[in-house]
Design a protein around this motif. Structure first.
Motif, PDB file in Angstrom:
ATOM      1  N   SER A 275       0.848  -1.185   0.000  1.00 25.26           N
ATOM      2  CA  SER A 275       0.000   0.000   0.000  1.00 25.26           C
ATOM      3  C   SER A 275       0.892   1.246   0.000  1.00 25.26           C
ATOM      4  O   SER A 275       1.997   1.223   0.547  1.00 25.26           O
ATOM      5  CB  SER A 275      -0.858  -0.025   1.268  1.00 25.26           C
ATOM      6  OG  SER A 275      -1.225   1.269   1.629  1.00 25.26           O
ATOM      7  N   THR A 276       0.410   2.332  -0.594  1.00 28.52           N
ATOM      8  CA  THR A 276       1.207   3.564  -0.588  1.00 28.52           C
ATOM      9  C   THR A 276       1.285   4.171   0.819  1.00 28.52           C
ATOM     10  O   THR A 276       2.034   5.115   1.043  1.00 28.52           O
ATOM     11  CB  THR A 276       0.616   4.608  -1.555  1.00 28.52           C
ATOM     12  OG1 THR A 276      -0.790   4.656  -1.349  1.00 28.52           O
ATOM     13  CG2 THR A 276       0.899   4.265  -2.992  1.00 28.52           C
ATOM     14  N   LYS A 277       0.514   3.608   1.747  1.00 27.72           N
ATOM     15  CA  LYS A 277       0.561   4.106   3.134  1.00 27.72           C
ATOM     16  C   LYS A 277       1.932   3.926   3.770  1.00 27.72           C
ATOM     17  O   LYS A 277       2.259   4.561   4.761  1.00 27.72           O
ATOM     18  CB  LYS A 277      -0.494   3.387   3.970  1.00 27.72           C
ATOM     19  CG  LYS A 277      -1.883   3.840   3.582  1.00 27.72           C
ATOM     20  CD  LYS A 277      -2.969   3.106   4.285  1.00 27.72           C
ATOM     21  CE  LYS A 277      -4.307   3.689   3.822  1.00 27.72           C
ATOM     22  NZ  LYS A 277      -5.341   2.669   3.717  1.00 27.72           N
ATOM     23  N   HIS A 278       2.755   3.039   3.188  1.00 24.82           N
ATOM     24  CA  HIS A 278       4.103   2.822   3.715  1.00 24.82           C
ATOM     25  C   HIS A 278       4.994   4.029   3.504  1.00 24.82           C
ATOM     26  O   HIS A 278       5.952   4.228   4.229  1.00 24.82           O
ATOM     27  CB  HIS A 278       4.774   1.666   2.970  1.00 24.82           C
ATOM     28  CG  HIS A 278       4.184   0.336   3.266  1.00 24.82           C
ATOM     29  ND1 HIS A 278       4.534  -0.391   4.371  1.00 24.82           N
ATOM     30  CD2 HIS A 278       3.256  -0.402   2.620  1.00 24.82           C
ATOM     31  CE1 HIS A 278       3.862  -1.532   4.372  1.00 24.82           C
ATOM     32  NE2 HIS A 278       3.075  -1.557   3.326  1.00 24.82           N
ATOM     33  N   PHE A 279       4.683   4.790   2.458  1.00 25.32           N
ATOM     34  CA  PHE A 279       5.688   5.705   1.954  1.00 25.32           C
ATOM     35  C   PHE A 279       5.899   6.960   2.790  1.00 25.32           C
ATOM     36  O   PHE A 279       6.793   7.739   2.501  1.00 25.32           O
ATOM     37  CB  PHE A 279       5.396   6.071   0.493  1.00 25.32           C
ATOM     38  CG  PHE A 279       5.377   4.845  -0.406  1.00 25.32           C
ATOM     39  CD1 PHE A 279       5.961   3.653   0.022  1.00 25.32           C
ATOM     40  CD2 PHE A 279       4.784   4.884  -1.645  1.00 25.32           C
ATOM     41  CE1 PHE A 279       5.953   2.522  -0.778  1.00 25.32           C
ATOM     42  CE2 PHE A 279       4.772   3.762  -2.456  1.00 25.32           C
ATOM     43  CZ  PHE A 279       5.355   2.588  -2.023  1.00 25.32           C
ATOM     44  N   VAL A 280       5.095   7.129   3.811  1.00 22.45           N
ATOM     45  CA  VAL A 280       5.357   8.264   4.697  1.00 22.45           C
ATOM     46  C   VAL A 280       6.414   7.888   5.740  1.00 22.45           C
ATOM     47  O   VAL A 280       6.912   8.739   6.466  1.00 22.45           O
ATOM     48  CB  VAL A 280       4.075   8.741   5.414  1.00 22.45           C
ATOM     49  CG1 VAL A 280       3.108   9.362   4.414  1.00 22.45           C
ATOM     50  CG2 VAL A 280       3.404   7.605   6.164  1.00 22.45           C
TER      51      VAL A 280
ATOM     52  N   GLU B 247       5.063  -4.714  -5.647  1.00 28.13           N
ATOM     53  CA  GLU B 247       3.993  -4.164  -6.492  1.00 28.13           C
ATOM     54  C   GLU B 247       3.329  -2.998  -5.771  1.00 28.13           C
ATOM     55  O   GLU B 247       2.862  -3.131  -4.641  1.00 28.13           O
ATOM     56  CB  GLU B 247       2.932  -5.237  -6.788  1.00 28.13           C
ATOM     57  CG  GLU B 247       3.481  -6.391  -7.606  1.00 28.13           C
ATOM     58  CD  GLU B 247       2.391  -7.259  -8.217  1.00 28.13           C
ATOM     59  OE1 GLU B 247       1.202  -6.864  -8.177  1.00 28.13           O
ATOM     60  OE2 GLU B 247       2.733  -8.333  -8.735  1.00 28.13           O
ATOM     61  N   VAL B 248       3.300  -1.863  -6.459  1.00 27.62           N
ATOM     62  CA  VAL B 248       2.727  -0.653  -5.881  1.00 27.62           C
ATOM     63  C   VAL B 248       1.726  -0.065  -6.864  1.00 27.62           C
ATOM     64  O   VAL B 248       2.015   0.019  -8.054  1.00 27.62           O
ATOM     65  CB  VAL B 248       3.830   0.399  -5.621  1.00 27.62           C
ATOM     66  CG1 VAL B 248       3.249   1.663  -5.035  1.00 27.62           C
ATOM     67  CG2 VAL B 248       4.910  -0.162  -4.720  1.00 27.62           C
ATOM     68  N   THR B 249       0.558   0.304  -6.382  1.00 27.53           N
ATOM     69  CA  THR B 249      -0.415   0.946  -7.264  1.00 27.53           C
ATOM     70  C   THR B 249      -0.229   2.448  -7.181  1.00 27.53           C
ATOM     71  O   THR B 249      -0.158   3.008  -6.081  1.00 27.53           O
ATOM     72  CB  THR B 249      -1.852   0.573  -6.845  1.00 27.53           C
ATOM     73  OG1 THR B 249      -1.941  -0.846  -6.816  1.00 27.53           O
ATOM     74  CG2 THR B 249      -2.864   1.114  -7.826  1.00 27.53           C
ATOM     75  N   GLU B 250      -0.137   3.077  -8.332  1.00 27.27           N
ATOM     76  CA  GLU B 250       0.071   4.523  -8.332  1.00 27.27           C
ATOM     77  C   GLU B 250      -1.175   5.244  -7.816  1.00 27.27           C
ATOM     78  O   GLU B 250      -2.295   4.868  -8.123  1.00 27.27           O
ATOM     79  CB  GLU B 250       0.374   5.006  -9.749  1.00 27.27           C
ATOM     80  CG  GLU B 250       0.798   6.453  -9.759  1.00 27.27           C
ATOM     81  CD  GLU B 250       0.928   7.011 -11.164  1.00 27.27           C
ATOM     82  OE1 GLU B 250       0.664   6.286 -12.124  1.00 27.27           O
ATOM     83  OE2 GLU B 250       1.274   8.188 -11.264  1.00 27.27           O
ATOM     84  N   THR B 251      -0.948   6.265  -7.024  1.00 23.44           N
ATOM     85  CA  THR B 251      -2.066   7.097  -6.589  1.00 23.44           C
ATOM     86  C   THR B 251      -1.700   8.555  -6.841  1.00 23.44           C
ATOM     87  O   THR B 251      -0.534   8.870  -7.065  1.00 23.44           O
ATOM     88  CB  THR B 251      -2.362   6.941  -5.083  1.00 23.44           C
ATOM     89  OG1 THR B 251      -1.202   7.372  -4.378  1.00 23.44           O
ATOM     90  CG2 THR B 251      -2.678   5.513  -4.718  1.00 23.44           C
ATOM     91  N   MET B 252      -2.718   9.392  -6.774  1.00 22.57           N
ATOM     92  CA  MET B 252      -2.515  10.830  -6.978  1.00 22.57           C
ATOM     93  C   MET B 252      -1.408  11.371  -6.089  1.00 22.57           C
ATOM     94  O   MET B 252      -0.574  12.140  -6.518  1.00 22.57           O
ATOM     95  CB  MET B 252      -3.792  11.579  -6.596  1.00 22.57           C
ATOM     96  CG  MET B 252      -4.833  11.534  -7.639  1.00 22.57           C
ATOM     97  SD  MET B 252      -4.667  12.841  -8.798  1.00 22.57           S
ATOM     98  CE  MET B 252      -6.014  13.863  -8.234  1.00 22.57           C
ATOM     99  N   SER B 253      -1.425  10.926  -4.827  1.00 22.47           N
ATOM    100  CA  SER B 253      -0.511  11.501  -3.846  1.00 22.47           C
ATOM    101  C   SER B 253       0.952  11.239  -4.202  1.00 22.47           C
ATOM    102  O   SER B 253       1.851  11.906  -3.718  1.00 22.47           O
ATOM    103  CB  SER B 253      -0.818  10.948  -2.459  1.00 22.47           C
ATOM    104  OG  SER B 253      -0.733   9.539  -2.500  1.00 22.47           O
ATOM    105  N   MET B 254       1.170  10.249  -5.089  1.00 24.07           N
ATOM    106  CA  MET B 254       2.545   9.919  -5.437  1.00 24.07           C
ATOM    107  C   MET B 254       3.122  10.863  -6.473  1.00 24.07           C
ATOM    108  O   MET B 254       4.334  11.010  -6.572  1.00 24.07           O
ATOM    109  CB  MET B 254       2.589   8.512  -6.037  1.00 24.07           C
ATOM    110  CG  MET B 254       2.941   7.443  -5.062  1.00 24.07           C
ATOM    111  SD  MET B 254       2.514   5.876  -5.773  1.00 24.07           S
ATOM    112  CE  MET B 254       3.921   5.618  -6.838  1.00 24.07           C
TER     113      MET B 254
END
Ligand code: C2E
Ligand code: CA
Ligand code: CA
Length: 278
Positions: free
Chosen positions: A122-127, A152-159
């Protein structure tokens, strides 16, 4: 007309009620059962193989979580992932990475071969700035060469414009891990990401695979594969369900696929059996 409308509306209300009930059930399930789910190893990886369509051989697999609940049976990820808190999802992703590494280690010891496995993040890791070091720690615990580990990472707006993610991907890249962009071509994904991030693999979203593949669609797959190849990235198509789709893909440069046509996600023991048949 009025009678019809009445029926339709009550249908909607019933649907709404069922959904709400499902959500309420899921939430209470998670609150009471989450902790024991981790300690009792109720989260289990299923493995969906990835195939080279020219050689029909398995080139790796993706680990997908299932919750083996003592009362409710096998629960698919979409029935509980959306209700996990940030810390829950973070723990779960690292847990799944660890399960993948355990499998790779066992497979290597049994056969002498490495297998590439991917797991989802999840992109939640990236903080959190210790993400890369946690990944390294898990890989090293099982002595897995990093180049067999795919994230595997799904791109989100916040990225889109964060230097944090850029730095993180660079760190992972420098440490030889493979990074793939999941569900590429759906939702928020943009070509910009290809330019500014270190990416190894594009996973084309399964919405590109249709029952009746249209020329427009095929051309799109061709184009994206071309872009990937020209930028040193590999491509994989997800959701391949029919022979027709495989044949069409053979006429493109995308020769790695994942989907029900080849195999559903398998339990560890079924996956081992499949690997032995190879
Ligand atoms: P995803 O990463 O896009 O995984 C592919 C999903 O498509 C899987 O659903 C897989 O079973 C399904 N699938 C595979 N081949 C086909 C096909 O030919 N046709 C169709 N219609 N579907 C196919 P699954 O296992 O239910 O997982 C759903 C989603 O849950 C995953 O989508 C992923 O986003 C998430 N997920 C699963 N495990 C984890 C995990 O450990 N961590 C995180 N953060 N997310 C996970
Ligand atoms: Ca995935
Ligand atoms: Ca996907």
């Amino acid at each position: 007309v009025l009678a019809d409308l009445g029926e339709e509306q009550s249908g909607i209300i019933q649907l709404y009620d069922e959904r709400r009930e499902k959500i309420v059930n899921a939430l209470s399930l998670i609150e009471t059962d989450m902790e024991s789910a981790f300690t009792d190893h109720q989260f289990v990886p299923y493995f969906q193989p990835k195939y080279n369509i020219n050689t029909n051989s398995i080139i790796g697999a993706e680990a997908l979580v299932r919750w083996k609940h003592p009362v409710h049976g096998l629960i698919p990820p979409m029935d509980f992932l959306p209700y996990l808190e940030n810390s829950g999802i973070i723990n779960l992703d690292f847990y799944m990475l660890e399960e993948s590494c355990k499998f790779m280690r066992k497979h290597k010891d049994a056969t002498g071969d490495w297998i590439t496995l991917s797991s989802n993040f999840s992109t939640k890791h990236f903080v959190h700035d210790n993400f890369c070091s946690r990944v390294i720690a898990i890989a090293d615990r099982y002595q897995i060469p990093h180049e067999y580990i795919e994230l595997e990472v799904t791109e989100t707006m916040s990225m889109a414009d964060t230097d944090i993610v850029k730095t993180l991907f660079r760190q992972l890249y420098e440490n030889k891990f493979l990074i793939s962009i999941d569900d590429f071509g759906s939702g928020y994904s943009s070509l910009g990401i290809l330019e500014s991030f270190d990416i190894d693999i594009l996973k084309l979203d399964r919405s590109f695979m249709q029952t009746n593949m249209q020329t427009k669609n095929i051309n799109m797959i061709r184009g994206i594969t071309e872009i990937a190849a020209n930028n040193g990235m590999k491509m994989i198509c997800e959701g391949v369900e029919t022979k027709e789709q495989v044949e069409i893909l053979k006429s493109t440069k995308c020769h790695v696929v994942q989907g029900y046509y080849y195999s559903k996600p398998l339990s560890e023991s079924d996956f081992i059996l499949l690997l032995m048949k190879k």
